[in-house]
Design a protein around this motif. Structure first.
Motif, PDB file in Angstrom:
ATOM      1  N   LEU A 196     -42.646 -36.051 -41.560  1.00 12.74           N
ATOM      2  CA  LEU A 196     -41.901 -35.528 -42.715  1.00 12.74           C
ATOM      3  C   LEU A 196     -40.518 -36.169 -42.800  1.00 12.74           C
ATOM      4  CD1 LEU A 196     -42.752 -33.509 -44.783  1.00 12.74           C
ATOM      5  CD2 LEU A 196     -41.474 -31.764 -43.561  1.00 12.74           C
ATOM      6  N   VAL A 247     -40.664 -39.878 -44.165  1.00 13.34           N
ATOM      7  CA  VAL A 247     -40.731 -40.137 -45.597  1.00 13.34           C
ATOM      8  C   VAL A 247     -39.462 -39.683 -46.312  1.00 13.34           C
ATOM      9  CG1 VAL A 247     -43.225 -40.203 -45.940  1.00 13.34           C
ATOM     10  CG2 VAL A 247     -42.048 -38.011 -45.891  1.00 13.34           C
ATOM     11  N   SER A 248     -38.628 -38.899 -45.629  1.00 13.82           N
ATOM     12  CA  SER A 248     -37.432 -38.389 -46.293  1.00 13.82           C
ATOM     13  C   SER A 248     -36.189 -39.223 -46.000  1.00 13.82           C
ATOM     14  CB  SER A 248     -37.164 -36.944 -45.861  1.00 13.82           C
ATOM     15  OG  SER A 248     -38.305 -36.154 -46.080  1.00 13.82           O
ATOM     16  N   ILE A 249     -36.262 -40.097 -45.003  1.00 10.11           N
ATOM     17  CA  ILE A 249     -35.104 -40.936 -44.690  1.00 10.11           C
ATOM     18  C   ILE A 249     -35.246 -42.261 -45.436  1.00 10.11           C
ATOM     19  CG2 ILE A 249     -33.876 -42.174 -42.880  1.00 10.11           C
ATOM     20  CD1 ILE A 249     -34.724 -40.046 -40.939  1.00 10.11           C
ATOM     21  N   PRO A 250     -34.342 -42.547 -46.367  1.00  5.23           N
ATOM     22  CA  PRO A 250     -34.462 -43.805 -47.105  1.00  5.23           C
ATOM     23  C   PRO A 250     -34.143 -45.000 -46.215  1.00  5.23           C
ATOM     24  CG  PRO A 250     -32.473 -42.628 -47.766  1.00  5.23           C
ATOM     25  CD  PRO A 250     -33.200 -41.737 -46.816  1.00  5.23           C
ATOM     26  N   PHE A 261     -32.410 -47.546 -46.820  1.00  2.61           N
ATOM     27  CA  PHE A 261     -31.030 -48.028 -46.883  1.00  2.61           C
ATOM     28  C   PHE A 261     -30.075 -47.142 -46.088  1.00  2.61           C
ATOM     29  CE2 PHE A 261     -32.205 -45.731 -50.709  1.00  2.61           C
ATOM     30  CZ  PHE A 261     -31.299 -44.693 -50.730  1.00  2.61           C
ATOM     31  N   TRP A 262     -30.596 -46.046 -45.503  1.00  2.00           N
ATOM     32  CA  TRP A 262     -29.784 -45.276 -44.558  1.00  2.00           C
ATOM     33  C   TRP A 262     -30.239 -45.581 -43.133  1.00  2.00           C
ATOM     34  CZ3 TRP A 262     -30.123 -39.821 -42.383  1.00  2.00           C
ATOM     35  CH2 TRP A 262     -28.890 -39.423 -41.862  1.00  2.00           C
ATOM     36  N   PRO A 313     -28.736 -49.159 -41.817  1.00  2.00           N
ATOM     37  CA  PRO A 313     -27.368 -49.103 -41.289  1.00  2.00           C
ATOM     38  C   PRO A 313     -27.257 -48.286 -40.002  1.00  2.00           C
ATOM     39  CG  PRO A 313     -27.326 -48.820 -43.654  1.00  2.00           C
ATOM     40  CD  PRO A 313     -28.772 -48.881 -43.264  1.00  2.00           C
ATOM     41  N   LEU A 314     -28.008 -47.173 -39.899  1.00  2.00           N
ATOM     42  CA  LEU A 314     -27.935 -46.368 -38.677  1.00  2.00           C
ATOM     43  C   LEU A 314     -28.448 -47.165 -37.480  1.00  2.00           C
ATOM     44  CD1 LEU A 314     -29.058 -42.763 -39.670  1.00  2.00           C
ATOM     45  CD2 LEU A 314     -26.772 -43.675 -39.356  1.00  2.00           C
ATOM     46  N   ARG A 343     -49.785 -39.073 -40.729  1.00  2.00           N
ATOM     47  CA  ARG A 343     -50.298 -37.889 -41.400  1.00  2.00           C
ATOM     48  C   ARG A 343     -51.744 -38.080 -41.822  1.00  2.00           C
ATOM     49  NH1 ARG A 343     -46.049 -34.642 -45.161  1.00  2.00           N
ATOM     50  NH2 ARG A 343     -47.429 -32.918 -45.495  1.00  2.00           N
ATOM     51  N   GLY A 386     -47.793 -52.176 -51.110  1.00  2.24           N
ATOM     52  CA  GLY A 386     -46.954 -52.326 -52.290  1.00  2.24           C
ATOM     53  C   GLY A 386     -45.581 -51.744 -52.054  1.00  2.24           C
ATOM     54  N   GLY A 426     -42.131 -53.736 -51.918  1.00  2.00           N
ATOM     55  CA  GLY A 426     -41.021 -53.316 -52.760  1.00  2.00           C
ATOM     56  C   GLY A 426     -39.809 -52.955 -51.912  1.00  2.00           C
ATOM     57  N   VAL A 439     -37.258 -55.523 -50.509  1.00  4.67           N
ATOM     58  CA  VAL A 439     -36.096 -55.979 -51.266  1.00  4.67           C
ATOM     59  C   VAL A 439     -34.831 -55.342 -50.692  1.00  4.67           C
ATOM     60  CG1 VAL A 439     -35.011 -56.010 -53.526  1.00  4.67           C
ATOM     61  CG2 VAL A 439     -37.460 -56.312 -53.334  1.00  4.67           C
ATOM     62  N   ILE A 440     -34.885 -54.030 -50.464  1.00  4.12           N
ATOM     63  CA  ILE A 440     -33.716 -53.324 -49.939  1.00  4.12           C
ATOM     64  C   ILE A 440     -33.483 -53.692 -48.472  1.00  4.12           C
ATOM     65  CG2 ILE A 440     -32.826 -51.042 -49.352  1.00  4.12           C
ATOM     66  CD1 ILE A 440     -34.124 -49.994 -51.906  1.00  4.12           C
ATOM     67  N   ILE A 498     -30.171 -55.377 -46.655  1.00  6.73           N
ATOM     68  CA  ILE A 498     -29.372 -54.769 -45.588  1.00  6.73           C
ATOM     69  C   ILE A 498     -29.135 -55.763 -44.449  1.00  6.73           C
ATOM     70  CG2 ILE A 498     -29.303 -52.942 -43.845  1.00  6.73           C
ATOM     71  CD1 ILE A 498     -31.158 -51.320 -45.679  1.00  6.73           C
TER      72      ILE A 498
END
Lengths: 309, 267
Positions: A137, A140-143, A145-146, A149-150, A190, A240, A244, A247-248, A252
């Motif tokens: 859980l 899937v909730s941590i993007p 782009f965070w 950096p962490l 999952r 996919g 996608g 790119v991010i 980083i």
């Protein structure tokens, strides 16, 4: 099988044609004149007109699309507005980096998800199960782009184990792959848990147990093999998101792949390059999904036989 | 376990309240204090200050407004557009359906976030463009779901009865189809909100979203990464905010799905 293969390939090529048109129109219908960008606002009208003709921008949109499609068949993707280089050459330089990152991320995802999913299913309802699903859980909730950096903060800046950015040596792929692969790992874990749980109640699993096989053999040899089939499809679909997300992630870590090229091209308003990048990523996604379907059909005869009628 | 039940509700309520009423709080997200640059938490600013000496908490509230309004608009536009296209396509059938199915296939073949990045990049930065770009990507999921559901409902007895009684199409769709469609679509919308929060922050992280001095959680993370070693709170605070909101919305979505008894997503 041949019938299935051909029908699948035909459908995929229609989709690909649609993708080319979609991307082409989206980029061309948006206001903004590339000629202004290349020459600046102060250019003489005659020069503008000459460049417009040279780029083929004076022709109707459908004619431009036709030319673009004809070019694609010759693998001619046009030229960068920025330095006039052939886009196909630029892409060829960037593809290996993105493929390397995607494969590494896939490996990370599988290495995390398979043991975690098995553990959660076999020990359903236990603390392990709750921990694994909690991880899933959170994943899937941590993007990304965070996450990126962490990871840089802890493993590059504090501990100094991995480089902050760039693509030099095998160590440099670790953090980008972790960033990109963790979300996929969360979804996969999952999925593996739920398919495995379904399979564990099947008769043949009971038979395997009754034969006196060890629990390891029952789970890995008999249950997991069948549970992994739907996972293959999910893997293809998730690719996919992976491409996608690249790119991010590439931005980083300054990872010199197609994703970073896309962002650089967007910021320098080099639209032909943006268009080519989006196309390349989408095409690889479609191709991978066709391959996934074929692998699936090869592994499960019910599918190819079902399609035949 | 009880805490786990209340927690997501609390977070989402807090997000909502800050987004709706944050403007009434005595906040100064644009106030610059040069002597406070990059300072950590203190009494007047419990989350510290950013690289321009602006209070991080105040900017975080501003970011909550950005993410909430983008998520709300994108959800509304995609929901209405997608449901209309999907339902009509399945109801009318024939060549309309054929075209819509092909269109959905094509849109699904382009990774959503990539399409949104390219669109937002070509259209230029700004909140409206972010909403347009994400809606262009978002409608597909609703359309596919609404179409699949309508197809399965189309031949139910109560619909056949309405058709043979000569009820107008619009009435049938509104009264006999949409009420049955709504449960899975509402669940999809909940997960859609979580996805949009991440996507908006992602676009802003790439510099394609809201422009300074407006704040977004994504742009706060991007600005913060430059000072990570000296002021990690600049990256930690907005990242935690995104994670908490997305996690909570997803948890609520899971619960909603169980409650409404929707078997699986995207069938």
């Amino acid at each position: 099988m041949l019938h299935y293969l051909l029908s699948r390939l035909f459908a995929a090529s229609l989709v690909l044609l649609g993708v080319v048109c979609l991307v082409f129109f989206l980029i061309h219908l948006v206001p903004g004149d590339p000629v202004d960008m290349m020459l600046g606002e102060a250019a003489r009208p005659a020069d503008r007109e000459a460049l417009r003709q040279a780029l083929g921008l004076d022709q109707p949109l459908l004619a431009q699309l036709g030319q673009y499609l004809a070019g694609l068949l010759r693998l001619d993707l046009g030229h960068s507005l920025h330095d006039q280089r052939a886009i196909a050459d630029i892409l060829a330089e960037r593809i290996p980096a993105t493929v390397e990152l995607a494969l590494a991320a896939l490996l990370v995802a599988l290495l995390i998800a398979v043991p975690l999913g098995i553990l959660a299913a076999v020990r359903k309802g236990s603390l392990w199960d709750h921990l694994a699903m909690g991880f899933s859980l959170a994943g899937v909730s941590i993007p990304n782009f965070w996450m990126g950096p962490l990871l840089i903060l802890v493993f590059s800046l504090w501990l100094g184990w991995f480089p902050v950015s760039g693509r030099e040596g095998p160590a440099s792929v670790v953090l980008p792959a972790l960033t990109l692969g963790s979300a996929m790992a969360a979804i996969l874990a999952r999925m593996i848990r739920s398919t495995l749980l379904e399979v564990l109640h099947e008769d043949y699993v009971r038979t395997a147990r009754a034969k006196g096989l060890s629990e390891f053999q029952v789970v890995v040899r008999h249950a997991l093999r069948n549970a992994l089939l739907p996972v293959i499809t999910l893997l293809g679909l998730q690719l996919g998101t992976l491409l996608g997300g690249a790119v991010i992630t590439e931005t980083i870590f300054s990872w010199p792949g197609v994703g970073l090229l896309t962002i650089d091209a967007i910021h320098s308003r080099d639209y032909p390059v943006v268009q080519a990048c989006v196309l390349l990523i989408s095409v690889s996604y479609v191709v991978v999904n066709v391959l996934t379907d074929l692998v699936y059909a090869w592994a499960d005869p019910r599918i190819r036989l079902g399609e035949g009628d | 376990m009880r805490l786990l039940h209340v927690f997501p509700l609390l977070v989402v309520t807090g997000w909502l309240l800050l987004a709706l009423f944050g403007g009434w709080l005595p906040l100064q997200p644009d106030a610059i204090a040069l002597d406070k640059i990059l300072q950590g938490p203190e009494r007047e600013a419990w989350l510290g200050y950013d690289d321009l000496g602006r209070p991080v908490w105040d900017r975080l509230v501003m970011g909550a407004q950005t993410s909430f309004f983008v998520a709300l608009w994108v959800m509304l536009i995609s929901f209405v557009l997608g449901t209309a296209i999907g339902t009509l396509s399945a109801w009318l059938g024939g060549w309309v359906d054929l075209v819509v199915v092909r269109l959905i296939d094509v849109f699904l073949a382009v990774p959503g976030i990539l399409l949104a990045i390219a669109l937002a990049g070509v259209m230029g930065p700004g909140l409206e463009n972010v909403i347009i770009a994400l809606s262009m990507v978002g409608w597909v999921g609703y359309a596919r779901l609404a179409r699949a559901q309508t197809l399965s409902l189309k031949h139910r007895d109560h619909v056949t009865a309405a058709v043979s009684l000569g009820v107008r199409d619009a009435h049938i769709v509104r009264r006999h189809l949409l009420p049955l469609l709504s449960a899975p679509l509402i669940v999809e919308a909940t997960f859609g909100i979580a996805g949009t929060v991440i996507a908006e922050a992602g676009l802003s992280f790439l510099g394609l979203g809201v422009q300074p001095p407006e704040a977004s959680w994504g742009s706060m993370i991007r600005d913060g990464t430059r000072y990570m070693l000296v002021a990690p709170h600049l990256v930690l605070a907005p990242g935690l905010a995104i994670m908490l909101v997305v996690l909570s919305v997803n948890l609520l979505g899971d619960r909603l799905r169980d409650h409404l008894d929707v078997r699986s997503r995207g069938t």
